[in-house]
Enzyme design. Structure first.
Site, PDB file in Angstrom:
ATOM      1  CD  GLU A   1      -7.023  13.925  -0.254  1.00 21.82           C
ATOM      2  OE1 GLU A   1      -7.727  13.564   0.695  1.00 21.82           O
ATOM      3  OE2 GLU A   1      -6.037  14.693  -0.117  1.00 21.82           O
TER       4      GLU A   1
ATOM      5  CG  HIS B   1       1.797   4.968   7.282  1.00 18.78           C
ATOM      6  ND1 HIS B   1       1.646   5.066   8.632  1.00 18.78           N
ATOM      7  CD2 HIS B   1       0.749   4.231   6.830  1.00 18.78           C
ATOM      8  CE1 HIS B   1       0.547   4.409   8.996  1.00 18.78           C
ATOM      9  NE2 HIS B   1      -0.012   3.900   7.934  1.00 18.78           N
TER      10      HIS B   1
ATOM     11  CG  MET C   1     -11.807  12.773   3.120  1.00 16.96           C
ATOM     12  SD  MET C   1     -13.575  12.436   3.088  1.00 16.96           S
ATOM     13  CE  MET C   1     -13.867  12.008   4.775  1.00 16.96           C
TER      14      MET C   1
ATOM     15  CB  CYS D   1      -0.851  -0.026   1.269  1.00  8.69           C
ATOM     16  SG  CYS D   1      -1.968   1.370   1.383  1.00  8.69           S
TER      17      CYS D   1
ATOM     18  CE  LYS E   1     -12.264   8.315   2.274  1.00 10.83           C
ATOM     19  NZ  LYS E   1     -10.838   8.371   2.561  1.00 10.83           N
TER      20      LYS E   1
END
Lengths: 476, 147
Positions: A206, A399, A376, A98, A475
């Site tokens: 984003e 992270h 967000m 990830c 999202k």
């Protein structure tokens, strides 16, 4: 946690042990405030990790550490294969590789503003997100093998993005030593239709604005200028990585006794690096790393197509792509000796210092870009690898912010529509398949990312370069 | 913090907090009932199980060395079918014999508008994994799910 349990090495470094079965100390990097707020389980898990065979130097935790699966999330541990060192599926996690990648756009807020709503809608349509949303790509067995062996380089060869992107991805977009034959049928089935998908939970795409530069020279080298719009993607290896984590954690738990490993908890399951199972896991995990690199490459290409429609001729060069759930073979200096080690970073980002040969040439003098995701409303950060009086925690950094309250509690406190409206009032457009998901991921459910980044900066793990604030959030 | 819910069949299940993720817990008069309740808790982590129509059956089989590993394998099998079939399940019929499980999960394809899936379960983990008979005779089963 009570700071009195630790020996305070300096402002941001706290050491515990070794005591009992621990072979090395546990070391936490954090401000006193972050340490006090940290889950007790972080230290318990660090002590367990510190007791594993072949561990080198210390079991480290980053300022954003929290309770994980055997290893803490925000944990770093390196093992020496010559000393019986191990590899742990829990120490890598279920979302293998990830990570976060950021593209530059060269656009200003003024140029973006007239099309902001349309851009949000089109990105939301173009990038599959959330449970049950399939990608438009379906891979057969041969293509799955090629993807797992080739990573982002495979994706570029399939027409997703540019060759120039590869230099800006860890391991040039493809980690060596992937073994697709070590990947189960179930893992393959879970990935077949998931290439180019975002997933859900805290994953996102984003569009962000660079609103503050902290280190002018490094920002310039990274191509970051105040007032510039950038695009950041946070996602991982999708079903393939999840299933590989599941398969091998179980197999390692079952085989621990056979390998002579007495584990304090079953979830600490691991295997000697030199065992057949350890080698097989490394091969499967590397296949999942390549899958994550290919996946982010494809998601980025889908976003690029949307930008090209709205801004003909735009390029979106890649700043960098980092992974924060990995185990990598690296050489580090330990006690004045260069050692070949396997470094687990679970919820921690590699942060090579200036001059490191693995950093691509135009960035090398400035340190590896380290990309820190927010949630967000909370901003994101670009940091750079650093060297203060040495390299800390095998060149690793934080992270992300980490959660402050549980999903359940967030659902009780926040309401999806309300969160979307409040963010819109602050100029942030949210597009999500799930209002419940938005409530669970509400910005107030997360810790203060700035405090975490400040601690990492002061601890000499990485240095601050630029702060980003969200404009559009897609999202799952 | 946890909130206890009850399924259509009356089984009790609940979710409990774990850092960024979520724990699932099921209760029942037998291990089989508690296993079914825990699977319903898994659905509850994603959506309201009452919104899931138990229309299509999916057969699931697992076998493990002990009951805890069987619970781990069972929940991971449900996650596998959720992911590969793109389905949510609202009803579970579990038959257990020693460490072998045969089950039918009833559900429907994910409907984004109606189900509003909050998360995508990645894996049932070995963290907080427990299968226990309480002093009252009731069975409690649980583990943390990475979402």
């Amino acid at each position: 946690m009570d700071p009195r349990r630790f020996e305070r090495i300096d402002d941001t470094c706290w050491r515990y042990g070794p005591e009992g079965a621990m072979r090395v100390p546990a070391v936490i990097y954090a401000s006193e405030t972050l340490l006090r707020a940290m889950d007790e389980k972080v230290l318990a898990q660090l002590c367990n990790v510190a007791s594993l065979p072949g561990i080198v130097e210390a079991a480290y935790a980053m300022p954003d550490a929290h309770w994980g699966y055997g290893f803490p999330i925000g944990g770093v541990a390196a093992f020496d294969p010559d000393e019986g060192g191990v590899v742990s599926a829990g120490g890598v996690g279920f979302d293998i590789s990830c990570g976060v990648r950021t593209h530059l756009t060269g656009l200003t807020l003024k140029e973006l503003s007239p099309v902001r709503e349309r851009l949000a809608d089109e990105l939301f349509r173009a990038i599959p997100a959330g449970l049950g949303r399939r990608g438009r790509i379906r891979l057969d067995d041969r293509e799955l093998d090629a993807m797992m062996a080739g990573g982002a380089a495979w994706a570029v060869a399939q027409g997703w993005g540019e060759k120039a992107d590869l230099a800006r991805i860890e391991d040039q977009g493809c980690v060596a030593g992937a073994e697709p034959e070590a990947v189960s049928r179930r893992a393959r089935e879970r990935q077949r239709e998931e290439m180019g998908t975002l997933g859900s939970g805290n994953h996102y795409l984003e569009v962000q604005l660079v609103d503050r530069i902290e280190d002018e020279a490094t920002a310039h080298a990274f191509g970051l200028t105040e007032g510039q719009v950038v695009v950041t993607i946070h996602c991982g290896s999708r079903g393939l990585g999840h299933q590989i984590g599941t398969d091998y954690l179980r197999e390692m738990a079952r085989a621990a006794e056979r390998h002579g490993l007495r584990l304090p908890e079953r979830e600490l399951a691991c295997a000697p690096l030199r065992s057949a199972l350890g080698r097989r896991y490394l091969g499967a995990m590397r296949a999942a790393i390549n899958c994550a690199l290919a996946n982010r490459q494809i998601v980025a290409a889908l976003a690029r197509r949307v930008f090209e429609r709205l801004f003909p001729g735009i390029r979106l060069p890649l700043l960098f792509d980092v992974s924060h759930n990995t185990c990598k073979e690296e050489t580090h200096e330990v006690g004045g000796r260069r050692q070949h080690l396997f470094v687990h970073r679970k919820g921690a980002t590699r942060a090579f210092p200036p001059g490191h040969p693995a950093i691509p040439e135009p960035l090398r003098a400035w340190g590896q870009p380290v990309l820190i995701g927010g949630s967000m409303g909370t901003g994101s950060w670009v940091l750079a690898g650093t060297r203060v009086d040495g390299v800390r925690a095998f060149a690793s950094a934080v992270h992300g912010a980490g959660r402050a309250i549980s999903r359940r509690e967030a659902l009780r406190r926040f309401q999806g529509e309300g969160v979307v409206r409040q963010l819109a009032e602050r100029g942030i457009l949210v597009r999500s398949v799930s209002l419940r998901g938005v409530a669970e991921e509400a910005p107030a459910a997360y810790k203060d990312v700035d405090a975490v980044v400040e601690a990492a900066h002061r601890a000499g793990l990485a240095r601050k370069v630029a702060h980003l604030r969200p404009l559009i959030v897609i999202k799952g | 913090m946890s909130t206890r819910e009850r399924s259509r069949e009356g089984w009790a299940y609940e979710l409990f907090a774990h850092g960024a993720d979520v724990g699932v817990r099921g209760f029942g008069a037998s291990p089989a009932e508690a296993f079914a309740a825990a699977a319903l808790a898994l659905t509850a982590a994603v959506t309201d199980p009452a919104r899931v129509e138990p229309r299509e059956p999916v057969e699931i089989h697992c076998e493990a060395e002990d009951l805890e590993m069987l619970l781990h394998d069972w929940l991971n099998a449900v996650i596998y079918y959720m992911a590969t079939l793109g389905m949510l399940f609202g009803r579970f019929d579990v038959r257990l014999e020693h460490h072998r499980l045969e089950a039918t999960a009833w559900g429907e394809p994910v409907d984004l508008a109606r189900h509003q899936p909050a998360v995508e379960p990645k894996a049932a983990t070995l963290t907080e994994l427990k299968v226990a008979k309480e002093p009252s005779g009731r069975w409690l089963v649980q583990c943390v799910v990475d979402v």
